[in-house]
Design an enzyme around this catalytic site. Structure first.
Site, mmCIF file in Angstrom:
data_model
loop_
_atom_site.group_PDB
_atom_site.id
_atom_site.type_symbol
_atom_site.label_atom_id
_atom_site.label_comp_id
_atom_site.label_asym_id
_atom_site.label_seq_id
_atom_site.Cartn_x
_atom_site.Cartn_y
_atom_site.Cartn_z
ATOM 1 N N LYS A 161 38.456 58.108 38.994
ATOM 2 C CA LYS A 161 37.923 56.998 38.204
ATOM 3 C C LYS A 161 36.471 57.043 37.876
ATOM 4 C CE LYS A 161 36.848 53.221 40.867
ATOM 5 N NZ LYS A 161 36.927 51.906 41.275
ATOM 6 N N LYS A 172 30.381 53.547 39.975
ATOM 7 C CA LYS A 172 29.127 53.704 40.286
ATOM 8 C C LYS A 172 28.556 54.628 41.375
ATOM 9 C CE LYS A 172 29.346 48.887 39.662
ATOM 10 N NZ LYS A 172 28.625 47.584 39.139
ATOM 11 N N LYS A 182 36.497 53.911 50.412
ATOM 12 C CA LYS A 182 35.028 53.770 50.548
ATOM 13 C C LYS A 182 34.562 53.941 51.831
ATOM 14 C CE LYS A 182 33.851 50.708 46.560
ATOM 15 N NZ LYS A 182 33.350 49.344 46.049
HETATM 16 P P1 TYM Z 1 33.202 46.519 40.359
HETATM 17 O O1 TYM Z 1 31.608 45.965 40.358
HETATM 18 O O2 TYM Z 1 33.293 47.635 40.896
HETATM 19 O O3 TYM Z 1 33.484 46.605 38.658
HETATM 20 C C1 TYM Z 1 33.398 45.567 37.783
HETATM 21 C C2 TYM Z 1 34.778 45.575 36.792
HETATM 22 O O4 TYM Z 1 34.465 46.668 36.122
HETATM 23 C C3 TYM Z 1 35.894 47.351 36.171
HETATM 24 N N1 TYM Z 1 36.001 48.798 36.435
HETATM 25 C C4 TYM Z 1 36.666 49.880 35.627
HETATM 26 N N2 TYM Z 1 37.493 49.600 34.528
HETATM 27 C C5 TYM Z 1 38.014 50.689 33.976
HETATM 28 N N3 TYM Z 1 37.644 51.922 34.222
HETATM 29 C C6 TYM Z 1 36.708 52.244 35.395
HETATM 30 N N4 TYM Z 1 36.367 53.566 35.756
HETATM 31 C C7 TYM Z 1 36.115 50.973 36.116
HETATM 32 N N5 TYM Z 1 35.247 50.911 37.241
HETATM 33 C C8 TYM Z 1 35.116 49.789 37.370
HETATM 34 C C9 TYM Z 1 36.681 46.957 37.487
HETATM 35 O O5 TYM Z 1 37.807 46.797 37.577
HETATM 36 C C10 TYM Z 1 35.990 45.537 37.583
HETATM 37 O O6 TYM Z 1 36.959 44.470 36.743
HETATM 38 N N6 TYM Z 1 35.754 43.384 43.496
HETATM 39 C C11 TYM Z 1 34.935 43.576 42.278
HETATM 40 C C12 TYM Z 1 34.236 42.360 41.831
HETATM 41 C C13 TYM Z 1 34.424 41.003 42.072
HETATM 42 C C14 TYM Z 1 35.635 40.547 41.423
HETATM 43 C C15 TYM Z 1 35.699 39.129 42.041
HETATM 44 C C16 TYM Z 1 36.167 40.560 40.094
HETATM 45 C C17 TYM Z 1 34.209 40.247 43.088
HETATM 46 N N7 TYM Z 1 34.834 39.102 43.008
HETATM 47 C C18 TYM Z 1 36.548 38.137 41.456
HETATM 48 C C19 TYM Z 1 36.901 39.683 39.716
HETATM 49 C C20 TYM Z 1 37.176 38.608 40.290
HETATM 50 C C21 TYM Z 1 34.307 45.116 41.860
HETATM 51 O O7 TYM Z 1 33.558 45.560 42.916
HETATM 52 O O8 TYM Z 1 34.346 45.206 40.522
#
Ligand code: TYM
Length: 352
Positions: A219, A222, A135
């Site tokens: 992957k 968004k 990022k």
């Molecule tokens: P975020 O918002 O990017 O994504 C949310 C969840 O979606 C999953 N994900 C995917 N899974 C499969 N294929 C993909 N292409 C894909 N893109 C996204 C992510 O693995 C995630 O589970 N850092 C985290 C948010 C967060 C969090 C937490 C998660 C903040 N605190 C505590 C778990 C526990 C994030 O940016 O997810």
């Protein structure tokens, strides 16, 4: 000092029980950022599991709005995104009666414990985070890389540790952040005495890494602008059909599950497997041509997103706000206790 935190701290208080009776169910916590619209990767990698885990876990789910600020945002953008993603989660089956469902900034303990976690997280550990590297180079082009983007994984550790979490359902891209959460919990416990539960991740077999349909080596995401490669949860039937029809495959014409040699075809098989609870290698045997595989995968995806879209229309802004207000109160009740435990363990002077 609380003993035995690295083991499961059961029984603890079940926050959804009005009698506050102890629960012997494991605690699950996860979060999603409210930036951009949610996509098929979010659903198959995480939300689908969140939904299922409500049945036999004490579930806590969070829209992590503070995390969304790590990349530059216009004023009000995160607010709109928070409403959208919360509505999407409710429509996807997150049940505020059974789960604690809330917004991160509504529970100030997250930011407070986030600071404590920074004190036990090493600069070198943060420098190794691949999401930061990706990022910061991508967004570095637009000029501004925030310090918060760098320290973000410490806040993520706080999110998880505040709830005495046993299990964290996430997609594969969060594996490294989860490892770091475990490491900092262990470091804090050994420095200050047993305080936090050390969490495990739960990554699905199929759908853990849904790839971009146009660039199957990346992957689905968004934050990357790939309109034909990303299937949004709000896409129309026509859009979904078009995106799968145009999905990049390869020239050898054989339907086989092999992520290295055949990333495009394997991604389709994996999406089909994740949406139908099947095995991608077994599914491959049913196809001789790419066309029918693409058509079946589009149809399987539509069978998931169309009912969610229908449900979305029936959820008002008030429904969302009411659910989140109840969730914030329940979340605070747990989080404040754990934050106090952490302050006591460190040994700060407490206000009378
Ligand atoms: P975020 O918002 O990017 O994504 C949310 C969840 O979606 C999953 N994900 C995917 N899974 C499969 N294929 C993909 N292409 C894909 N893109 C996204 C992510 O693995 C995630 O589970 N850092 C985290 C948010 C967060 C969090 C937490 C998660 C903040 N605190 C505590 C778990 C526990 C994030 O940016 O997810």
């Amino acid at each position: 000092m609380v003993a035995g935190r690295s083991a499961r701290p059961l029984p603890y208080i079940c926050v959804n029980s009005s009698s506050a009776a102890p629960s012997d169910r494991p605690r699950v916590f996860s979060g999603i950022q409210p930036s951009g619209s949610s996509h098929l990767g979010n659903y198959l990698g995480a939300i689908k599991n969140w939904h299922r885990l409500q049945d036999d876990h004490d579930a806590v789910y969070c829209v992590v709005d503070l995390h969304a600020l790590t990349l530059p945002k216009e004023a009000g953008e995160v607010l709109a995104g928070t409403m959208d993603i919360a509505r999407m989660l409710l429509a996807s089956g997150i049940d505020p009666e059974r789960s604690v469902f809330f917004v991160q900034s509504h529970v100030p303990a997250h930011a407070e414990l986030g600071w404590l976690m920074q004190t036990v997280t090493a600069y070198g550990e943060l420098s190794r985070m691949t999401q930061f590297k990706d990022k910061s180079t991508r967004d570095g082009a637009s000029g501004f890389v925030s310090a918060a983007l760098f320290t973000y994984p410490a806040l993520q550790a706080a999110d998880i540790l505040l709830y005495d979490t046993n299990v964290v359902p996430v997609g594969d891209d969060q594996r490294q952040h989860l490892e770091l959460s475990r490491d900092v919990a262990t470091r804090f416990n050994s420095r200050y005495g047993d305080t936090f539960v050390v969490p495990e991740h739960r990554i699905p077999e199929a759908g853990a890494r849904v790839m971009d349909l146009q660039h199957p080596e990346n992957k689905m995401s968004k934050s990357v602008d790939s309109p034909l490669g990303t299937v949004n949860m709000l896409d129309t039937r026509k859009e979904v059909e078009k995106k799968f029809k145009k999905a990049v495959t390869d020239n050898d014409g054989e339907v086989r599950f092999d992520r290295e040699a055949k990333p495009g075809v394997s991604n389709l098989l994996e999406i089909l497997a994740a949406t139908t609870d099947a095995d991608p290698t077994t599914l491959a045997a049913n196809y001789e041509q790419y066309g029918p595989l693409k058509a079946d995968t589009a149809e399987a995806v539509l069978s998931i997103i169309e009912p969610i879209q229908e449900k979305l229309a029936s959820i008002s802004d008030d429904d969302v706000s009411d659910a989140l207000a109840v969730g914030a109160a329940k979340a605070s009740a747990i989080a404040e206790g754990v934050l106090d435990r952490a302050y006591d363990a460190v040994g700060l002077m407490r206000r009378r």
